[in-house]
Design a protein around this motif. Structure first.
Motif: not given
Ligand code: ATP
Ligand code: MG
Lengths: 211, 426
Positions: A66-67, A69-70, A94-95, A97-101, A103, B1, B332-333
């Protein structure tokens, strides 16, 4: 009935270099999607190994996949595959935010990318309110949001008319030429395949031609 | 977050979910609604007990003739025996003392007096009599008291005037409701009334009491009351005892009980009197109410379980419908834990919405019930309901929890979907 084992791919041995633009062609069922999904860590091979950045990804666990892919890979699909209940902007953030950026950071990046693909005016539209070509451009912006090294596109022009299709092809070519991304495209589209630097021809799960 | 994003996505799914999926939360709505209204009735019953008996000091013990064996003893006393001095005496609503029951006598008083930590003993006669004021007549309840002891025991303050004094004749102190509501013309200090053809002067009016019996009583010296009510000298209808410390109440109840059994020559089987305290009565009623509430609550809980199954069902469907999007998010992760959280939050929210509707419905029922059932009498008078904030909050928390528990398996299944398979789903 019983289970019949299908060998979607076999005896594939191929190296794709960083910064390359590769088109994969072949008839339906020849294993194109399977191949690109393996590279993109969406699927795992039953046998064999796949190296991405010198790392054997065929042995990784789901969380590590997953990491990758992200962070390293951006996908573009034939059906666009946007989340229907999120706006264009929501889909592109969305991608991130899944990587903790944060908002705010995610928003900035997404707005810049949507503007770059010519959708600056459509950021708050839902996928339903966009044409196919526009949706695919949102998908491209989404694929780019994490600034991945590799862009994987599975028949990105398959659902588009020739005008929208060539817009998408131009965008992909720019990514390769100007941004130095590694681009792998599965396509039936000869026009698209010609623009690629290399072409791989698949038949019944085997490579039958390289150019 | 990441938690926040998963929550947002869960909320997004909830907002866009189909009407069909809302139908399955009805179980939660009914369950929570039932629990809220049942508990509010139970709390109301306790509050009403508190209202009736709470004012009666924790340091008071009452002795009354007659004895009811175990079982629903709690409710009997509510009728008429709980009030100080009213115990067992007056009438129609009180427990029927066994016909053979001997009255309480001066001798019993003498037995109780030496018990350690007993401060005051008030021998009481009570009954109903006709009272006349300005040619209007009403039946009122009379309490003949030991003026000295009563003055020291009575918990209710004076609104005006004074308490009774030793040697008082032909004067009365009246309860607040007698003064305010029995006659059209309110009764005031120094007013003369006639009770059974004898004139009495009002020398004191009590403030509103914690106990309804007290508000509805007229207090006079025991000698006067015996004449009016035609009671024999030496006999009492009840005794109230004030002890020096509420902590001694239980001990002194036991001691009084034992001593009276000895002096009255009765055994556990032939016992003909009751020693109790407002506190003990209150505790028994509260206990009974709690058991009752718990029982009904358990029934309501069944509805909650049905509701939980409904939510689980909705979630399985939702996961199925969202399979493709799960695939997309993984592509997408999104990690498994992200998908898990999204669906867990989603089902928690579904539960919470059900709980919210249930709390609203339950509160509405609880607020409407006293009016709907105003003609319907229960032990302790009319039904009142109470909606404490803790009830509403815990009902919401419970429904959130149920929603999340119901969502665990569907959410886990969603998180374990293989990306390729999920993406291929149409
Ligand atoms: N989940 C699956 N279960 C069984 N067989 C599968 C599965 N996915 C793919 N296959 C088989 O693997 C082979 C390759 O499929 P793949 O989807 O890679 O083809 P493709 O080249 O992408 O075709 P198309 O151009 O139609 O998309 C096919 O024979 C297909 O039937
Ligand atoms: Mg394919």
């Amino acid at each position: 009935m019983g289970e019949v084992e299908v060998q979607a791919l076999r005896e594939i041995n191929i190296v794709i270099l960083k910064g390359d633009f590769v088109a994969i062609m072949g008839s339906s069922g020849s294993g194109k999607s399977t191949m690109i999904n393996l590279v993109g860590c969406l699927d795992l091979p039953t046998r064999g190994t796949i190296y991405l950045d010198n790392k054997d990804i065929s042995k990784l666990n789901e969380s590590e996949l997953a990491q990758i892919r992200g962070r390293k890979i951006g996908f573009i699909f034939q059906q666009f595959n946007l989340i229907q209940n999120l706006t264009a902007l929501g889909n592109v953030t969305l991608p991130l935010e899944f990587q903790e950026y944060s908002p705010e950071e995610a928003r900035q990046i997404a707005m810049r990318l949507l503007t770059a693909v010519g959708l600056g005016e459509r950021m708050y539209h839902l996928p339903m309110q966009l044409s196919g070509g526009q949706q695919q451009r949102v998908a491209i912006a989404r694929a780019l949001s994490n600034n991945p090294d590799v862009i994987l596109a599975d028949e990105p022009t398959g659902n588009l008319d020739s005008k929208a299709g060539s817009d998408v092809i131009n965008l992909l070519e720019d990514l390769w030429k100007k941004n130095g991304k590694t681009v792998i495209v599965v396509t039936h589209d000869a026009q698209l395949a010609q623009r690629a630097r290399r072409m791989i021809q698949l038949k019944d799960g085997q490579i039958v031609g390289k150019a | 977050m990441r938690l926040q994003k998963c929550f947002e996505l869960a909320l997004n799914i909830l907002i866009h979910s189909k009407l069909r999926s809302w139908l399955t939360i009805i179980g939660i709505v009914i369950g929570v609604g039932a629990i809220v209204s049942i508990v509010s009735i139970g709390e109301g019953a306790q509050a009403s007990v508190q209202e009736r008996l709470g004012g009666l000091g924790a340091d008071i013990i009452t002795v009354s003739p007659g004895f009811q064996r175990a079982s629903n003893g709690g409710f009997r006393v509510l009728g008429g025996g709980g009030g100080r001095g009213a115990a067992g005496g007056d009438g129609e609503r009180s427990a029927t003392p066994a016909k053979s029951a001997k009255n309480i006598t001066q001798k019993d008083l003498q037995v109780i007096r030496p018990i350690a930590n007993v401060l005051f003993i008030n021998g009481i006669v009570s009954g109903k009599a006709k009272m006349t004021s300005l040619a209007k007549t009403a039946s009122v309840s009379i309490q003949g008291v030991d003026t000295f002891a009563w003055k020291n025991i009575v918990n209710t303050e004076l609104e005006t005037g004074r308490y009774l004094n030793p040697g008082d004749v032909n004067v009365i102190v009246i309860g607040n409701r007698i003064a305010k509501s029995v006659f059209k013309q309110q009764l005031v200090l120094n007013w003369m009334v006639t009770i059974k053809d004898k004139p009495f002067k009002i020398v004191g009016i009590l403030k509103q009491s914690g106990a309804v019996e007290e508000d509805n009583a007229i207090f006079m010296s025991i000698t006067a009351a015996r004449q009016i009510l035609d009671k024999e000298n030496d006999n009492f209808d009840s005794i109230t005892i004030k002890v020096s410390n509420p902590d001694y109440v239980d001990k002194i109840i036991n001691e009084t009980d034992t001593k009276l059994m000895l002096s009255r020559h009765v055994t556990d089987k032939t016992k003909d009197f009751t020693v109790t305290s407002p506190k003990a009565i209150q505790e028994r009623i509260v206990e009974a109410t709690q058991t009752f509430t718990l029982f009904l609550g358990a029934i309501a809980a069944v509805s909650l379980i049905v509701g939980a199954v409904g939510i689980a069902n909705t979630m399985f469907t939702a996961v199925l419908e969202k399979t493709k999007e799960i695939g997309i998010m993984k592509a997408i992760g999104a990690k498994n834990i992200d998908i898990m959280l999204i669906f867990l939050f989603n089902s928690g929210l579904v539960g919470l919405v059900g709980g919210l509707l249930g709390v609203i419905a339950g509160s509405a029922i609880s607020l409407a019930l006293p009016n709907l059932l105003s003609g319907f009498s229960v032990p302790g008078g009319k039904i009142i309901t109470v909606l404490p904030p803790y009830l509403l909050i815990s009902a919401l928390a419970l429904s959130l929890l149920i929603g999340m528990i119901a969502g665990v398996i569907p959410a886990y299944r969603a998180s374990k979907l293989k990306p390729v398979d999920a993406l291929r789903y149409e």
